[in-house]
Design a protein around this motif. Structure first.
Motif, mmCIF file in Angstrom:
data_model
loop_
_atom_site.group_PDB
_atom_site.id
_atom_site.type_symbol
_atom_site.label_atom_id
_atom_site.label_comp_id
_atom_site.label_asym_id
_atom_site.label_seq_id
_atom_site.Cartn_x
_atom_site.Cartn_y
_atom_site.Cartn_z
ATOM 1 N N GLN A 56 -3.825 -3.533 0.347
ATOM 2 C CA GLN A 56 -4.304 -4.896 0.138
ATOM 3 C C GLN A 56 -5.005 -4.936 -1.210
ATOM 4 N N SER A 57 -4.508 -5.828 -2.090
ATOM 5 C CA SER A 57 -5.096 -5.967 -3.411
ATOM 6 C C SER A 57 -4.914 -7.387 -3.909
ATOM 7 N N GLY A 58 -5.986 -7.981 -4.385
ATOM 8 C CA GLY A 58 -5.929 -9.315 -4.954
ATOM 9 C C GLY A 58 -5.779 -9.305 -6.463
ATOM 10 N N ASN A 59 -5.675 -8.130 -7.056
ATOM 11 C CA ASN A 59 -5.566 -7.967 -8.498
ATOM 12 C C ASN A 59 -4.098 -8.124 -8.903
ATOM 13 N N GLU A 60 -3.785 -9.070 -9.772
ATOM 14 C CA GLU A 60 -2.397 -9.348 -10.155
ATOM 15 C C GLU A 60 -1.748 -8.172 -10.884
ATOM 16 N N GLU A 61 -2.503 -7.495 -11.727
ATOM 17 C CA GLU A 61 -1.967 -6.332 -12.434
ATOM 18 C C GLU A 61 -1.603 -5.226 -11.437
ATOM 19 N N MET A 62 -2.466 -5.023 -10.455
ATOM 20 C CA MET A 62 -2.202 -4.012 -9.432
ATOM 21 C C MET A 62 -1.001 -4.415 -8.582
ATOM 22 N N ARG A 68 6.400 -2.192 -8.554
ATOM 23 C CA ARG A 68 7.178 -1.168 -9.276
ATOM 24 C C ARG A 68 7.305 0.113 -8.471
ATOM 25 N N LEU A 69 6.325 0.396 -7.619
ATOM 26 C CA LEU A 69 6.391 1.586 -6.769
ATOM 27 C C LEU A 69 7.378 1.415 -5.619
ATOM 28 N N GLY A 70 7.841 0.191 -5.418
ATOM 29 C CA GLY A 70 8.795 -0.056 -4.349
ATOM 30 C C GLY A 70 8.166 -0.569 -3.067
ATOM 31 N N LEU A 71 6.878 -0.884 -3.099
ATOM 32 C CA LEU A 71 6.240 -1.456 -1.917
ATOM 33 C C LEU A 71 6.679 -2.909 -1.765
ATOM 34 N N ILE A 72 6.765 -3.347 -0.534
ATOM 35 C CA ILE A 72 7.217 -4.695 -0.213
ATOM 36 C C ILE A 72 5.996 -5.598 -0.143
ATOM 37 N N GLY A 73 5.968 -6.638 -0.970
ATOM 38 C CA GLY A 73 4.806 -7.501 -1.067
ATOM 39 C C GLY A 73 4.947 -8.798 -0.307
ATOM 40 N N SER A 74 3.817 -9.207 0.269
ATOM 41 C CA SER A 74 3.719 -10.508 0.918
ATOM 42 C C SER A 74 2.305 -11.005 0.668
ATOM 43 N N GLY A 75 2.137 -11.867 -0.311
ATOM 44 C CA GLY A 75 0.798 -12.323 -0.689
ATOM 45 C C GLY A 75 0.031 -11.189 -1.339
ATOM 46 N N THR A 76 -1.079 -10.796 -0.732
ATOM 47 C CA THR A 76 -1.903 -9.715 -1.271
ATOM 48 C C THR A 76 -1.700 -8.403 -0.520
ATOM 49 N N ILE A 77 -0.714 -8.358 0.388
ATOM 50 C CA ILE A 77 -0.435 -7.172 1.196
ATOM 51 C C ILE A 77 0.895 -6.554 0.755
ATOM 52 N N PHE A 78 0.902 -5.240 0.584
ATOM 53 C CA PHE A 78 2.083 -4.497 0.174
ATOM 54 C C PHE A 78 2.271 -3.322 1.134
ATOM 55 N N THR A 79 3.496 -3.099 1.594
ATOM 56 C CA THR A 79 3.756 -2.013 2.536
ATOM 57 C C THR A 79 4.982 -1.213 2.124
ATOM 58 N N ALA A 95 -10.550 -3.017 -4.168
ATOM 59 C CA ALA A 95 -11.406 -4.078 -4.703
ATOM 60 C C ALA A 95 -10.726 -4.652 -5.944
ATOM 61 N N PRO A 96 -11.000 -5.919 -6.266
ATOM 62 C CA PRO A 96 -10.365 -6.535 -7.446
ATOM 63 C C PRO A 96 -10.636 -5.796 -8.751
ATOM 64 N N ASN A 97 -11.737 -5.025 -8.817
ATOM 65 C CA ASN A 97 -12.062 -4.332 -10.065
ATOM 66 C C ASN A 97 -11.343 -2.983 -10.209
ATOM 67 N N VAL A 98 -10.534 -2.592 -9.229
ATOM 68 C CA VAL A 98 -9.758 -1.353 -9.335
ATOM 69 C C VAL A 98 -8.502 -1.647 -10.148
ATOM 70 N N THR A 99 -8.397 -1.005 -11.318
ATOM 71 C CA THR A 99 -7.242 -1.233 -12.182
ATOM 72 C C THR A 99 -6.471 0.045 -12.485
ATOM 73 N N GLN A 100 -7.025 1.198 -12.155
ATOM 74 C CA GLN A 100 -6.364 2.473 -12.420
ATOM 75 C C GLN A 100 -6.093 3.181 -11.097
ATOM 76 N N LEU A 101 -4.810 3.255 -10.728
ATOM 77 C CA LEU A 101 -4.425 3.894 -9.472
ATOM 78 C C LEU A 101 -3.097 4.606 -9.661
ATOM 79 N N ALA A 102 -3.041 5.830 -9.171
ATOM 80 C CA ALA A 102 -1.782 6.576 -9.122
ATOM 81 C C ALA A 102 -1.579 6.980 -7.668
ATOM 82 N N ILE A 103 -0.341 6.898 -7.205
ATOM 83 C CA ILE A 103 -0.012 7.314 -5.839
ATOM 84 C C ILE A 103 1.130 8.295 -5.927
#
Length: 106
Positions: A56-62, A68-79, A95-103
């Motif tokens: 769950q992320s409300g950050n548009e960049e995220m 791009r990772l292939g998660l399926i998005g619906s609003g602010t939820i990706f699975t 949180a909206p302030n998280v901008t750096q994430l690697a999985i």
């Protein structure tokens, strides 16, 4: 570095301002929830390949990154595909302030 692969981790909250945090999760419980927050923090999440991931992320960049990772998005939820059918699930709340994430997967 938080190695939680062998822990029965049901919930984890991490807050960091500018840190470099690596979190490794396992499948010892059927469902885990991880909450990340922190401006300028660099988060790296390492997951087992057999788990499902719900983010769950409300950050548009995220959101673009998660697409791009292939998660399926619906609003602010990706699975991940098949999330509802896997035995081990990880919920990730960003949180909206998280901008750096690697999985990645081990």
């Amino acid at each position: 570095r938080l190695d939680c692969r062998d822990l029965k981790l049901e919930e984890l909250a991490v807050s960091s301002e500018g840190g470099r945090i690596r979190i490794m999760l396992g499948t010892t419980v059927p469902q885990s929830k991880v909450t990340l927050q922190g401006a300028e923090a660099d988060f790296r999440l390492t997951l087992p390949p057999e788990c499902g991931l719900r983010v769950q992320s409300g950050n548009e960049e995220m959101a673009r990154f998660l697409n791009r990772l292939g998660l399926i998005g619906s609003g602010t939820i990706f699975t991940t595909a098949g999330y509802d059918t896997v035995k081990a699930k990880i919920e990730l709340e960003l949180a909206p302030n998280v901008t750096q994430l690697a999985i990645d997967y081990f």
